[in-house]
Design a protein around this motif. Structure first.
Motif, PDB file in Angstrom:
ATOM      1  N   GLU A 103       5.679  85.168   2.655  1.00 54.45           N
ATOM      2  CA  GLU A 103       6.574  84.816   1.557  1.00 54.45           C
ATOM      3  C   GLU A 103       5.835  84.502   0.250  1.00 54.45           C
ATOM      4  O   GLU A 103       6.403  84.547  -0.812  1.00 54.45           O
ATOM      5  N   ARG A 104       4.562  84.191   0.332  1.00 54.27           N
ATOM      6  CA  ARG A 104       3.778  83.897  -0.875  1.00 54.27           C
ATOM      7  C   ARG A 104       3.042  85.121  -1.395  1.00 54.27           C
ATOM      8  O   ARG A 104       2.327  85.041  -2.368  1.00 54.27           O
ATOM      9  N   GLY A 105       3.170  86.258  -0.741  1.00 46.70           N
ATOM     10  CA  GLY A 105       2.478  87.461  -1.181  1.00 46.70           C
ATOM     11  C   GLY A 105       1.461  87.904  -0.154  1.00 46.70           C
ATOM     12  O   GLY A 105       1.688  87.786   1.047  1.00 46.70           O
ATOM     13  N   PHE A 106       0.329  88.380  -0.638  1.00 43.42           N
ATOM     14  CA  PHE A 106      -0.697  88.908   0.240  1.00 43.42           C
ATOM     15  C   PHE A 106      -1.949  88.049   0.188  1.00 43.42           C
ATOM     16  O   PHE A 106      -2.371  87.617  -0.878  1.00 43.42           O
ATOM     17  N   GLY A 107      -2.542  87.844   1.334  1.00 41.69           N
ATOM     18  CA  GLY A 107      -3.828  87.167   1.421  1.00 41.69           C
ATOM     19  C   GLY A 107      -4.833  88.115   2.043  1.00 41.69           C
ATOM     20  O   GLY A 107      -4.480  88.944   2.880  1.00 41.69           O
ATOM     21  N   CYS A 108      -6.086  88.021   1.626  1.00 37.84           N
ATOM     22  CA  CYS A 108      -7.139  88.871   2.174  1.00 37.84           C
ATOM     23  C   CYS A 108      -7.309  88.579   3.662  1.00 37.84           C
ATOM     24  O   CYS A 108      -7.372  87.417   4.073  1.00 37.84           O
ATOM     25  N   PHE A 109      -7.381  89.621   4.465  1.00 41.65           N
ATOM     26  CA  PHE A 109      -7.552  89.466   5.908  1.00 41.65           C
ATOM     27  C   PHE A 109      -8.859  88.773   6.250  1.00 41.65           C
ATOM     28  O   PHE A 109      -8.943  88.039   7.222  1.00 41.65           O
ATOM     29  N   SER A 110      -9.882  88.960   5.419  1.00 41.67           N
ATOM     30  CA  SER A 110     -11.195  88.391   5.702  1.00 41.67           C
ATOM     31  C   SER A 110     -11.329  86.956   5.196  1.00 41.67           C
ATOM     32  O   SER A 110     -11.626  86.052   5.965  1.00 41.67           O
ATOM     33  N   ALA A 167      -4.742 100.915  -5.437  1.00 42.88           N
ATOM     34  CA  ALA A 167      -4.915 100.469  -6.818  1.00 42.88           C
ATOM     35  C   ALA A 167      -3.936  99.353  -7.193  1.00 42.88           C
ATOM     36  O   ALA A 167      -4.276  98.444  -7.950  1.00 42.88           O
ATOM     37  N   ASP A 168      -2.719  99.391  -6.658  1.00 42.29           N
ATOM     38  CA  ASP A 168      -1.703  98.393  -7.008  1.00 42.29           C
ATOM     39  C   ASP A 168      -0.919  98.027  -5.759  1.00 42.29           C
ATOM     40  O   ASP A 168      -0.015  98.760  -5.349  1.00 42.29           O
ATOM     41  N   ILE A 169      -1.245  96.898  -5.177  1.00 36.51           N
ATOM     42  CA  ILE A 169      -0.604  96.517  -3.915  1.00 36.51           C
ATOM     43  C   ILE A 169       0.878  96.194  -4.072  1.00 36.51           C
ATOM     44  O   ILE A 169       1.614  96.219  -3.098  1.00 36.51           O
ATOM     45  N   THR A 170       1.330  95.912  -5.290  1.00 36.90           N
ATOM     46  CA  THR A 170       2.747  95.616  -5.483  1.00 36.90           C
ATOM     47  C   THR A 170       3.607  96.859  -5.328  1.00 36.90           C
ATOM     48  O   THR A 170       4.822  96.752  -5.184  1.00 36.90           O
ATOM     49  N   GLN A 171       3.000  98.040  -5.328  1.00 38.60           N
ATOM     50  CA  GLN A 171       3.745  99.286  -5.193  1.00 38.60           C
ATOM     51  C   GLN A 171       3.734  99.833  -3.763  1.00 38.60           C
ATOM     52  O   GLN A 171       4.232 100.926  -3.516  1.00 38.60           O
ATOM     53  N   GLU A 230      -4.040  90.117  -5.614  1.00 39.91           N
ATOM     54  CA  GLU A 230      -3.071  90.244  -6.697  1.00 39.91           C
ATOM     55  C   GLU A 230      -2.888  91.665  -7.191  1.00 39.91           C
ATOM     56  O   GLU A 230      -1.800  92.024  -7.626  1.00 39.91           O
ATOM     57  N   THR A 231      -3.930  92.481  -7.174  1.00 44.65           N
ATOM     58  CA  THR A 231      -3.780  93.842  -7.692  1.00 44.65           C
ATOM     59  C   THR A 231      -4.311  94.863  -6.691  1.00 44.65           C
ATOM     60  O   THR A 231      -3.584  95.296  -5.826  1.00 44.65           O
ATOM     61  N   SER A 232      -5.559  95.228  -6.820  1.00 46.54           N
ATOM     62  CA  SER A 232      -6.130  96.258  -5.944  1.00 46.54           C
ATOM     63  C   SER A 232      -6.667  95.652  -4.653  1.00 46.54           C
ATOM     64  O   SER A 232      -6.939  94.455  -4.579  1.00 46.54           O
ATOM     65  N   ALA A 233      -6.802  96.518  -3.653  1.00 47.90           N
ATOM     66  CA  ALA A 233      -7.302  96.073  -2.355  1.00 47.90           C
ATOM     67  C   ALA A 233      -7.760  97.293  -1.561  1.00 47.90           C
ATOM     68  O   ALA A 233      -7.527  98.429  -1.955  1.00 47.90           O
ATOM     69  N   VAL A 234      -8.392  97.021  -0.449  1.00 50.65           N
ATOM     70  CA  VAL A 234      -8.718  98.062   0.513  1.00 50.65           C
ATOM     71  C   VAL A 234      -7.825  97.839   1.722  1.00 50.65           C
ATOM     72  O   VAL A 234      -7.706  96.725   2.224  1.00 50.65           O
ATOM     73  N   ARG A 235      -7.175  98.896   2.156  1.00 50.78           N
ATOM     74  CA  ARG A 235      -6.273  98.824   3.306  1.00 50.78           C
ATOM     75  C   ARG A 235      -6.973  99.433   4.508  1.00 50.78           C
ATOM     76  O   ARG A 235      -7.526 100.523   4.434  1.00 50.78           O
ATOM     77  N   TYR A 236      -6.939  98.716   5.613  1.00 51.08           N
ATOM     78  CA  TYR A 236      -7.504  99.229   6.856  1.00 51.08           C
ATOM     79  C   TYR A 236      -6.368  99.362   7.859  1.00 51.08           C
ATOM     80  O   TYR A 236      -5.674  98.390   8.158  1.00 51.08           O
ATOM     81  N   ASP A 237      -6.163 100.566   8.344  1.00 46.65           N
ATOM     82  CA  ASP A 237      -5.107 100.829   9.318  1.00 46.65           C
ATOM     83  C   ASP A 237      -5.704 100.836  10.714  1.00 46.65           C
ATOM     84  O   ASP A 237      -6.568 101.658  11.014  1.00 46.65           O
ATOM     85  N   GLY A 238      -5.253  99.910  11.546  1.00 44.91           N
ATOM     86  CA  GLY A 238      -5.717  99.835  12.923  1.00 44.91           C
ATOM     87  C   GLY A 238      -4.582 100.147  13.878  1.00 44.91           C
ATOM     88  O   GLY A 238      -3.460 100.447  13.470  1.00 44.91           O
ATOM     89  N   LYS A 239      -4.861 100.032  15.141  1.00 43.61           N
ATOM     90  CA  LYS A 239      -3.868 100.369  16.171  1.00 43.61           C
ATOM     91  C   LYS A 239      -2.632  99.468  16.091  1.00 43.61           C
ATOM     92  O   LYS A 239      -1.516  99.918  16.288  1.00 43.61           O
ATOM     93  N   GLY A 240      -2.834  98.188  15.744  1.00 42.81           N
ATOM     94  CA  GLY A 240      -1.715  97.257  15.716  1.00 42.81           C
ATOM     95  C   GLY A 240      -1.030  97.131  14.375  1.00 42.81           C
ATOM     96  O   GLY A 240      -0.025  96.460  14.255  1.00 42.81           O
ATOM     97  N   SER A 278      -1.695  97.356   9.748  1.00 38.57           N
ATOM     98  CA  SER A 278      -2.611  97.426   8.613  1.00 38.57           C
ATOM     99  C   SER A 278      -2.976  96.036   8.119  1.00 38.57           C
ATOM    100  O   SER A 278      -2.187  95.102   8.233  1.00 38.57           O
ATOM    101  N   VAL A 279      -4.159  95.939   7.539  1.00 36.68           N
ATOM    102  CA  VAL A 279      -4.580  94.705   6.879  1.00 36.68           C
ATOM    103  C   VAL A 279      -5.133  95.073   5.507  1.00 36.68           C
ATOM    104  O   VAL A 279      -5.560  96.202   5.272  1.00 36.68           O
ATOM    105  N   LEU A 280      -5.102  94.111   4.582  1.00 33.93           N
ATOM    106  CA  LEU A 280      -5.643  94.293   3.241  1.00 33.93           C
ATOM    107  C   LEU A 280      -6.834  93.373   3.038  1.00 33.93           C
ATOM    108  O   LEU A 280      -6.849  92.241   3.530  1.00 33.93           O
TER     109      LEU A 280
END
Length: 75
Positions: A19-26, A5-9, A32-42, A44-46
């Motif tokens: 250094e600029r924050g988070f960018g979508c993996f796709s 719900a809040d990627i800043t937390q 900026e706020t919510s995202a889906v996190r995918y945890d893989g073997k290597g 996580s990506v958002l």
């Protein structure tokens, strides 16, 4: 996949944090706020919710036509 719900937390950073924050993996656009996190073997990506939905659909379509290629015949 997990909804965040809040990627800043987030206590642990995903692979694409920089250094600029988070960018979508796709799509690469900022998250900026919510995202889906995918945890893989290597690690996580958002992804944006929209991008996660599209990726899930592509995975299903790509795998559906080949779903029985590696199944073993009943003995």
């Amino acid at each position: 996949m997990t909804y965040i719900a809040d990627i800043t937390q987030m206590s642990d950073l995903p692979l694409q944090a920089n250094e600029r924050g988070f960018g979508c993996f796709s799509c690469g656009q900022p998250l900026e706020t919510s995202a889906v996190r995918y945890d893989g073997k290597g690690g996580s990506v958002l992804l944006h919710l929209r991008c996660a939905n599209e990726m899930g659909q592509r995975l299903i379509v790509d795998s559906w036509t080949h779903r029985r290629k590696h199944e073993q015949a009943p003995s």
